[in-house]
Design a protein around this motif. Structure first.
Motif, short mmCIF file in Angstrom:
data_model
loop_
_atom_site.label_atom_id
_atom_site.label_comp_id
_atom_site.label_asym_id
_atom_site.label_seq_id
_atom_site.Cartn_x
_atom_site.Cartn_y
_atom_site.Cartn_z
N ILE A 85 -9.69 -41.55 9.25
CA ILE A 85 -8.75 -40.57 9.78
C ILE A 85 -9.44 -39.78 10.91
N ILE A 96 2.18 -38.55 12.84
CA ILE A 96 3.07 -37.72 12.01
C ILE A 96 4.20 -37.16 12.86
N ARG A 115 6.73 -39.98 14.00
CA ARG A 115 7.56 -40.46 12.90
C ARG A 115 8.66 -39.44 12.56
N PHE A 165 6.49 -28.92 10.04
CA PHE A 165 7.31 -29.33 8.88
C PHE A 165 8.28 -28.23 8.46
N LEU A 205 12.11 -38.83 4.98
CA LEU A 205 10.79 -39.47 5.12
C LEU A 205 10.79 -40.64 6.10
N LEU A 217 9.64 -46.30 4.20
CA LEU A 217 8.21 -46.45 3.92
C LEU A 217 7.86 -47.89 3.56
N ALA A 239 5.01 -50.10 5.44
CA ALA A 239 3.88 -49.15 5.44
C ALA A 239 3.32 -48.80 6.83
N PRO A 240 3.71 -47.64 7.35
CA PRO A 240 3.25 -47.22 8.68
C PRO A 240 1.78 -46.82 8.64
N GLN A 241 1.15 -46.74 9.80
CA GLN A 241 -0.30 -46.47 9.81
C GLN A 241 -0.63 -45.01 10.04
N GLU A 282 -4.46 -43.42 4.01
CA GLU A 282 -4.16 -42.51 5.11
C GLU A 282 -2.66 -42.41 5.37
N ALA A 283 -1.98 -43.55 5.35
CA ALA A 283 -0.52 -43.53 5.56
C ALA A 283 0.17 -42.78 4.42
N LEU A 336 -1.03 -40.30 2.64
CA LEU A 336 -1.22 -38.86 2.86
C LEU A 336 -0.30 -38.34 3.98
N LYS A 337 -0.27 -39.06 5.09
CA LYS A 337 0.40 -38.54 6.29
C LYS A 337 1.91 -38.67 6.26
N HIS A 338 2.38 -39.81 5.71
CA HIS A 338 3.80 -40.10 5.86
C HIS A 338 4.59 -39.96 4.57
N PHE A 339 3.88 -39.74 3.47
CA PHE A 339 4.57 -39.54 2.20
C PHE A 339 4.22 -38.16 1.62
N LEU A 386 2.29 -35.38 2.78
CA LEU A 386 2.43 -34.14 3.56
C LEU A 386 3.89 -33.80 3.83
#
Lengths: 173, 173
Positions: free
Chosen positions: A3, A12, A15, A142, A165, A168, A171-173, B130-131, B133-136, B138
């Motif tokens: 990260i 973030i 998205r 947010f 969201l 998902l 699975a995005p990076q 990482e994904a 944490l960031k996309h789900f 947070l």
């Protein structure tokens, strides 16, 4: 890949800005179906002394824009806060995403320890880049995206967790 | 220090959980002053088909708890969702913060590329750490903390941006 300041910010923003555009699309369709003027949303508030829908969209966009500019040490483009339609708010989101996308990762990576100064009504505030991202930008970004979503839910727009969201599955990076 | 999976998660959770506790304190004081039962907040909703206040607090706590446990590859403690008073919700937040604080940074750092599997009603979902944490995590964590805040604002509690973000003067790390 570990990260980094870039990977912890730009993906973030992009998205959620994309998700927010889709909420506005659904809001517009809802207004058409219920036969009310979509501009009605723009003045909606969760409490009389909270900012209206339009401002929530603008501030969410600005949180992302200024974060990227400040971490990269560049000047953010100026967007006039003059949107009066849903279509114009969608444009604002697109312009913001285009700008966020335009800043190279190398400008943002390594900004963890850089001093970031944020002008505020009660005086400028200086924080390390990482603290700025985590404790100022992300909560602010947010807060305003969630408030946009909540105002649309409150107005009867058919939105759910997947809209908030985004998908998902891939699975995005 | 460079940003890491630990530094990008735990400090954010601890700070917002602390802020949320302070909102509940203010909510209780507001109820006392206005002479209504503080339990009234617990059933408040922003829309009839959104989850009530109690659930918003519980899910915000669980977003933090499960994130830490999954990234660290350990089992999260089980908290019964049986809170029926503001004081019990405050305890839930404290228990969550205690658990989040108890997991060593070394267990979480390096989880960027680890596969994280999240059980969901419509089937388990696997993402990189990482994904996840960031996309789900947070977006989910901030969604529910913001909704708790919005419900209290909607109920007339005197909260502002400084309550939401917490004090930024002593630049946190």
């Amino acid at each position: 890949m570990a990260i980094s300041m870039y990977s912890a910010s730009v993906p973030i923003f992009l998205r959620m800005l994309g998700n927010m555009t889709a909420w506005l699309d659904k809001a517009e369709a809802h207004a058409v179906q219920k036969k009310f003027d979509p501009q009605v949303y723009l003045a909606a508030r969760l409490a009389p002394d909270m900012l209206p829908f339009t401002k929530q969209v603008q501030i969410a966009c600005d949180a992302a824009k200024f974060c990227v500019a400040r971490l990269a040490g560049t000047e953010a483009p100026k967007f006039e806060d003059d949107e009066t339609t849903l279509a114009q708010l969608r444009d604002r989101i697109h312009k913001t995403a285009d700008y966020v996308r335009s800043v190279p990762a190398a400008r943002i990576d390594g900004s963890d320890d850089r001093d970031i100064t944020v002008p505020r009504r009660d005086g400028a505030m200086t924080m390390r880049g990482e603290a700025y991202l985590k404790h100022f930008v992300l909560p602010t970004f947010f807060f305003h995206t969630t408030t946009v979503y909540a105002l649309l839910r409150h107005s009867g727009v058919d939105l759910g967790k997947t809209d908030y969201l985004g998908s998902l599955v891939s699975a995005p990076q």
